[in-house]
Each structure stands twice: as C-alpha cells, then as structure tokens.
Enzyme design. Structure first.
Site, mmCIF file in Angstrom:
data_model
loop_
_atom_site.group_PDB
_atom_site.id
_atom_site.type_symbol
_atom_site.label_atom_id
_atom_site.label_comp_id
_atom_site.label_asym_id
_atom_site.label_seq_id
_atom_site.Cartn_x
_atom_site.Cartn_y
_atom_site.Cartn_z
ATOM 1 C CG ASP A 577 -0.129 -0.046 2.648
ATOM 2 O OD1 ASP A 577 0.606 -0.860 2.805
ATOM 3 O OD2 ASP A 577 -0.255 0.923 3.310
ATOM 4 C CD GLU A 578 -0.888 4.887 2.880
ATOM 5 O OE1 GLU A 578 -1.830 5.666 3.377
ATOM 6 O OE2 GLU A 578 0.120 4.829 3.772
#
Length: 910
Positions: A577-578
């Site tokens: 993620d991210e």
C-alpha cells in the site's frame, strides 16, 4: 495500511506518483547565530535535566478554519494555526539548545521571530532559537506560533515527549521535558495529555471546512442518540453474542452452574477431539467462576452438570458443513455439544460463556444450531508504529476466541519499527526495533510519534524467534491463524535503514558482496518523493535483485518459525500500500525498464513488485495477500487466483466499487473499510476522544453493528460522511467515453470472504489504551463476521443507486435493526462488560446521555445496565437510578459493573 488524512473533493492518489510531491518547504526565519552566544554557558547533564524538569510546555490549537489559517492567495487550501507556549521558573539566557518533538502535520510557516522549526524526518521536528531569541525570563511565557497544513482536530494530534539537547555538546544525554509526558488517570486508567490546552471553540477548533456539519457530541446530544435504547433485562435471558443462526430458548428453570460442570470419561467418548482442543475455552469459563469436576465415574458429579462432546462427520451434518459450525443443547440434565471439527466445539463453549450470567452463575435452557457467515473473521494489530508485548497479544487473542474470531493479522514491519527477529539479519532488530536520539541512525531509528529519545522506552521492542513461536502456538490452541505482515515496498524505512547499517558494516570490512546481498536502495537514486507520512526514504528499490533476496530470506525464516511451531505458514501479507512515486531517477530501475518488455515507466514498478513477490510466495506454497490499493494496480492475469485482498477503501468515497472489482477478480476479498473497521479512530465526535480520524470522527459500537457487509453501497441510506453530510452510492454499470467499463456491480458468483477490524498504533502506546480502543467494538466486529442480520438490504446484482432518500432500507428493516440493537446493547451492558471485568479488560465505558432541564435530570446510556453517576453541586458523585430533581449537575460518567473503574467524566453545559 493507512493514511493520515483524506481530503473531501480533492483526489488523493494511493500508490500513484500523484502522491509523490514533496511537502511544501518551511517558511521560517533562517538559522542565525544567537545574540545570546556570549551567555552560552556550557551545559552540564544536571543543568540540562533541570531545564527539562522546569520548562512548562503548552500546546494549543488556535483555529482550523481555512479562511483564518491559510494565507490568502496560497495554493494550500486547508490549514491550521497552533501555538506552543514555553514558560520557565528561572532565567535561561543560553541559546545553545535544541528541542525535538513530533508534529504529524507539515509546518508551513513559523510566525514567531525568536524560534525556527525544521523538519528532520517524518514527523520529527527541531525547534531552535534564532538570533532574535532573548532568553527565557522567570515566569514569562514565550509563544511559538506556527501555521500547518491540513488540520488538527483532536488532542491526540499533539504528540508527547518533547526533549531537549545541548546543541554544542554531543556527550550529554537528551532530557525529556517533564511537562510533555503522558499521565494516567487513576480512576479511569485513561491516558491524559496535561500539556495540551483543551478545545473550547467548536466553530474555530473543531470544524475542518465550511461544509463540516459534524456536531461536537455532548451529554445532551448523546441523550438524544440513546433515546431509542432502553433497559430491558429480559432481552438478556439466554442471549448470545455473536448472534447464533438459530436459537430456541426453552421454558423452565435455569441451569444452575454454581456446582460447576462435570468432565467424565463419557464427556469425550463420542468425540474425536482431545481435551486440549477445548482447554482454553474451558479455562475461560473457570475464570468466570465455573468449577470443573473431573471424575472417573460418570455418576459421581457432586451435583455438577455433565458436559458432553459428540462428533459428527461432515457427511452426518444436517446441512452442508462449514468449519466452526456447532450445535448446543443446554438442559438441567446435561450440556451437549455437537460439532464436526475442533473449532466448532470451542465456539460452542464460547456461546455457553456468552450466555452465562456471571453474577448468578446460571444459564437458560436452550437449543442452538449455529454456523458462521464468513470463514475469515479477523483482527489486525499494528505493533510496528508502537510496540505491543506478547502478553498484550495473548490477552487479545483470548477475547478473540471468546467471540469466535479466527484470524490475527500481525503487522510487524513498517517505517517506524521492525518487530520480529530474523535469523542471519540481526540489524533488523538491533537497529530497526528501536527509536532513539541518534541523528546518524547508526544505532537506532530516529524518534517518531512522540517516542522520545531513549531506546528503553516501552514503545520499542521486538518478538524473539521463541516469542513468535509461542504466539503461533497460543493462537493455534484457540483456533486462530496468524497472518504475518512486513509492509513492502512502501512503509519499509525500518528495513531499509537496518540493511543500510549492514551494508556499511561489511563495506568497512571490504566485503562488498556481503554488503550488497540484502541492500534495499539504489545508492545512486536521486528521486525526490514523499510518502503520506512524509518520509522521503521509505520505499524498497524494486529493481534490485538484492531486494528480492531480502524478501525471500524474511519469508523463509518466518515460514521456518511456523514450521517449528507446528503451524504451517498459509498466508503472508505483502502490504503493497501507499507507494509514493519512488524509483523515477534510479539508474538501476531505468535499466530494468529499458530491458523489460512489459515495463514502460516507473509507475508500473509497484505492480511489478507485487506480482513478482506474489509469484515467489506461491512457489513457496504460501497465499499472497495485500491491501486493496496496491492489489488494485496489478494485472489480475499476472496474480495468483488464490490471492487475498483487504479492502481499506472508504465507502462514502466510492470504496464499494473497488471491493466489487477485486471480488470479481476471484480474490479472497476481506472487508476492512476504515470508517467502520478502524479501531484507532475516535468513538465519538469529541476532541478529547483518542485516535486518528481521517475517515471518520465518530465510530461507536452501534455504527459497526449497523454495517451491511453484504451490500456496501446500501450503507449510504443510513450513514453520513466524515463531515456528517449525506452521500450517494451509484452501484450501476459505468462506462467511460471510450466504451471502457470503469465500474460494475458485484458478480453473483463473487462473494466477500470475510471481515477484519484494524488497530493502528501511531497514537496507542500502553496496553490500557490498546484495550480501550478495541473493546467493546470487537464484539460488534464478531457480530458482523458471524451473523447475517435479517435487516440487511439484499444485494442487487443488476446494480442500484442508494442515498438518504431511497428506501431499500425501509421502515420494516429499520425496526428490525433497532429491535436487535436493543437486545445486543442490553447484553453488552448487563453481561459482556461484567465478563470483561473478570478478564481485567480495560474497555471503554460509554459517556452517559443527560437531559437536564428545569432542575430535573434524566440520564441514559448506550449499554443499558451500566451504572451512571452525576456530579452534584457539592462535588459528590451520585448514582443515577431514575429521573431526579437536583439543584445542579456538573458532570456525568459511567461505572464498570465491578465498581473498580469509571469512564471519562464530561461536564454538563448548564
């Protein structure tokens, strides 16, 4: 998986290069030598400690109103202004000091000429005196005023443990400023921040925009929201949580368990299980006061009730067998449990525990036939940001087992900490498991999240190999699968810095091959990027063979620990993620892109990493898992069909579309939606409530209970967004101008695989605060994971639109929901919290509602059965029993069933 903020109406790219823009530079007074340089008397350790002990620091949010806080004409539209007061009791003329503190939002401008603020890394900032600094005068307060980006809407935004260092003597130890330490309230066990000035102005301090219609909750507004829930002791007769699929309560006398339960040879003679399969569940019953009689003679039970286990094979089960299904028959003659697998027997005992009245030690006669809705019923725990001990995890898992949760997603690697010993890579825990004041980061990571300057702090730490094996075996005994996670390729700063230290060590010895074996960054990469948490060096270089050597090594060592525990590693969570715009200027990545036909740009490197690691895991016999943003960037054709995805998309922002898309890929899709499943968010809209709040500022048990997991867009009919505004959910087929399908409804053959609650630990340091944020919300997580409610709006596979004016969630379903909440709320208030007391759980006690008009006080509470109190004019706490005439009411609070703990007292506005 998490972000610190979400902007309404402004696109935030998750995992795309749109996130890569570096924070705006600080606009501060340039560093200059102090005018007090001649008075810079050398510090001693004693004098530095004395200053830290004496200096009073107060943090104050002035305004979050953008029109007041932002500079007119600036391209930054969301700002806040805060002030930090410094007061000393003695004259301090020296300017040879620096103060370090955590500031989670970017500082845009310092508006006080005597101070400058510099961001070191992440949220660590340095306050230094400027040339204009005239010293601290005894009793005089000096104020540092700053302008920050976004907002600060909670007292927990102000991180603790400011510390001061002598800027011209590296040999002196840092000193934590005493006034910025956290304290614990003796009665409530709540974490307090004495250095934070309480919010007083709802319009200026508690609104984040002109469209923000969220109301700061008070006892008066709470009274209104509790009005539909009343005391109903009869609703708890035989009640079980989570709600069984089918239950029949029989008339007749209660089953008296004061003499205990009898375990005889006959108890297990008809089952294929050993007592060890259910021993933890039996032990929990004993902790609640149930004695067990062990006898060689079936008729020698001394009046205790026989407990009998009977096995049925899958083919003998009345319906299609699902793991964990059971039947429970409670009578005065015996308690009979029928199941086809060990978890089913354990869950039946959990239902027996739930139905038990711990004050009376009796139970209703009943027949239960039960089966879980979802096979995956999980709880995620972040131990990376702030460490939580093995004992804390065990205590949590005991309650997870009590409520039939069966997955522990253990997040052990992130930017701020690596928490698992890996054989052959000691740097991961020697350096990556602790934060301290070492700006070179050769001994530890930089302080973050108010951790302070010392590596001995409780927020530091790791699990040894022996610890982890013990955790695995403890979990397995309670039918819980542990899913390990080291977040990659973003959120990996702890790993990167640890392997950088390894690189430096071997390079100094001239052993270049060993130095490069597990290196995680390209030393020639000049890419400038910023993660959501403002790191510019937290992303693995996904183009280097050494990165995959590292991933493979870590996974192999974790798999070995699982094997040694007798619990095979089934699923590994990549994170994924991210990822924020890294690799663009990496020469190694540029060569990989040029020589790889499937790669055209740096934006494709994130999916490339996930697909490659997923394939690696499958080769090792392990199912890959990841957060939905990273998983959503991959090509499904390149991913294993058995992949797991955790949906952390916000429903009010259209997050249901991604959930449907990824379920339609055939992946095991686990609902993890933040506005209803992030337990680090505040319970109520109140700046004193603990936690981050980027997806919601009010997440109580009732909202989680109301979650329609089988029809995500239908929640638009009953919920509002983060600013308490209605939102619409369009779940119809959508096609863009080119004819490409951009979203479509959930396919009939695609179903969600389960649900998972999340606790992220940026603001959670102690075990008490950890439990406060999880309980009692964990009970509603269990309810939604186990039971499909009658009132849930059926999913419409042809697609539909939902908003506050559509009526799929009609009056009948709303009435059914209210009736079930009435029963569950009474169960929690009358039974579950009394059991929590027996297990020493530091759960949150709700703030009572209060209606005080014309001298008459009425009170109510979210969980009827709890004791409520009010503070009278004399300063004495009085127990509320019924509407009462009273001269003055100063505050209200609730009390635990055992009377040993109180909830947060809230003042009553007269």
């Amino acid at each position: 998986m998490r972000v610190l903020f979400a902007l309404s109406g402004i696109a935030i790219a998750l995992g795309l290069t749109a996130c890569a823009e570096a924070p705006k530079p600080l606009s501060t007074t340039p560093t200059q030598s102090s005018s007090l340089s001649n008075n810079n008397i050398p510090w001693t350790q004693d004098s530095l400690n004395a200053l830290a002990s004496d200096l009073k620091v107060t943090y104050r949010v002035v305004t979050n109103v953008p029109e007041e806080a932002c500079v007119k004409g600036s391209d930054i539209e969301r700002c806040f202004i805060a002030e930090i007061d410094f007061t000393a009791s003695k004259d301090i003329t020296s300017a040879n000091w620096h103060i370090y503190y955590s500031q989670m939002r970017p500082v845009l401008e310092v508006m006080s000429p005597e101070f400058e603020v510099k961001r070191i890394k992440g949220d660590l900032h340095q306050i230094a005196p400027t040339k204009a600094f005239t010293g601290f005068k005894a009793g005089q307060t000096k104020t540092l005023t700053l302008r920050g980006e976004l907002w600060q809407l909670s007292e927990t935004d102000a991180m603790p443990n400011y510390y001061i260092v002598a800027s011209d003597d590296d040999n002196l130890m840092p000193a934590v400023i005493e006034s910025t330490k956290l304290v614990t309230d003796a009665e409530s066990k709540l974490e307090l921040r004495p250095y934070v000035e309480p919010f007083t102005d709802a319009k200026r301090q508690y609104r984040r925009s002109a469209t923000d219609n969220l109301v700061w909750q008070t006892p008066s507004t709470i009274f209104e929201s509790n009005a539909a829930t009343s005391v109903d002791v009869s609703a708890t007769y035989g009640s079980i949580l989570p709600t069984p699929a089918a239950q029949q309560i029989h008339q007749g006398e209660r089953v008296d368990l004061r003499r205990g339960l009898a375990l005889t040879p006959a108890s297990f003679s008809q089952s294929h299980i050993a007592q060890s399969d259910v021993q933890p569940a039996l032990h929990r019953l004993s902790q609640l006061g149930i004695a067990f009689t062990d006898s060689d003679q079936a008729d020698d039970t001394n009046g205790s009730v026989p407990l009998v286990f009977k096995s049925l094979s899958d083919t003998q089960w009345p319906t299609e067998h699902v793991a964990g299904a059971y039947q429970l028959d409670i009578s005065t003659e015996q308690i009979l449990i029928t199941a086809a697998d060990p978890s089913g027997f354990s869950y039946a005992l959990a239902s027996l525990q739930s139905a038990l009245d711990v004050k009376r030690l009796d139970i209703a006669q009943m027949t239960v036939s039960d089966v879980p809705r979802y096979g995956f019923r999980g709880m995620h725990v972040d131990v990376s940001r702030n460490f939580h001990s093995k004992a804390t995890l065990k205590k949590l898992m005991e309650q997870m087992a009590s409520y039939k949760l069966n997955k522990l997603h253990l997040h052990m690697g992130d930017d701020e900490g690596w928490r698992l010993q890996i054989d052959g890579l000691p740097e991961l825990t020697d350096i990556g498991a602790k934060r301290c004041h070492d700006l070179s980061e050769s001994k530890c990571l930089l302080p973050q999240l108010g951790s302070g300057p010392f590596s001995e702090a409780s927020v530091n730490g790791y699990y040894s190999r022996e610890d982890y094996i013990d955790i695995l075996q403890f979990a397995a005994a309670r039918h819980i699968e542990v899913i390990p996670s080291m977040d990659m390729p973003g959120h990996s700063r702890a790993a990167i810095k640890s392997m950088q230290a390894r690189y430096n060590f071997y390079m100094a010895k001239g052993q270049e091959a060993l130095a490069n074996e597990y290196l995680l960054y390209d030393v020639n990469d000049t890419t400038v990027y910023s993660s959501v948490q403002y790191y510019d060096d937290n992303t693995l270089n996904v183009c280097m063979p050494s990165t995959y050597n590292f991933v493979s090594k870590v996974v192999d060592e974790i798999a070995l620990m699982h094997k040694q525990a007798g619990v095979p590693l089934k699923t590994y969570h990549i994170g994924a993620d991210e990822t924020a715009g890294a690799w663009v200027e990496s020469p190694i990545c540029q060569r990989l892109i040029a020589n790889t036909e499937s790669l055209n740009s740096a934006e494709q490197l994130g999916p490339y990493f996930i697909e490659r690691v997923a394939a690696m895991l499958v080769e090792k016999g392990i199912q890959p898992a990841g957060w939905s943003d990273g998983m959503g960037h991959t090509n499904p054709d390149n991913m294993p069909k058995s992949s797991q995805t955790n949906i952390w998309d916000v429903i009010s922002h259209g997050g249901y579309k991604n959930a449907h898309k990824q379920a339609n890929n055939g992946w095991l899709t686990i609902l993890s939606n933040p506005e209803v499943l992030y337990f680090d968010f505040p319970y109520q809209a109140d700046p004193k409530e603990h936690g981050y709040y980027w997806a919601t500022r009010a997440l109580d048990s009732k909202k989680l209970f109301s979650y329609m997991t089988g029809n995500l867009p239908a929640n638009a009919e009953q919920w509002r967004d983060i600013e308490n505004n209605p939102f619409a959910a369009d779940d119809t087929l959508m096609v863009d101008e080119s004819g490409k399908v951009t979203s479509k409804p959930l396919a009939k053959q695609a179903q969600f695989g389960g649900i998972q609650g999340q606790i992220w630990s940026e603001t959670i340091r102690s075990q008490e605060q950890f439990e406060y944020m999880i309980f009692p919300r964990l009970l509603m997580l269990a309810e939604r994971g186990w039971h499909k409610p009658q009132w849930e709006v059926p999913y419409q596979y042809q697609g539909a639109k939902y908003d506050q004016n559509t009526n799929y969630f009609d009056s009948t379903k709303r009435a059914q929901q209210a009736a079930q909440w009435q029963q569950i709320a009474n169960h929690v208030g009358h039974k579950a919290m009394a059991q929590f007391d027996k297990f020493a759980i530091n759960y949150r006690l709700p703030i009572p509602g209060a209606n005080y008009q014309g001298g008459k006080l009425e009170m109510n509470i979210a969980f009827p059965g709890l004791t409520m109190q009010y503070l009278d004019a004399n300063g004495d706490w009085q127990t509320y029993l019924e509407p009462v005439n009273v001269d003055k009411v100063q505050a209200v609070r609730s009390v635990s069933p055992d009377g040993k703990r109180v909830g947060r007292a809230v003042e009553l506005t007269q």
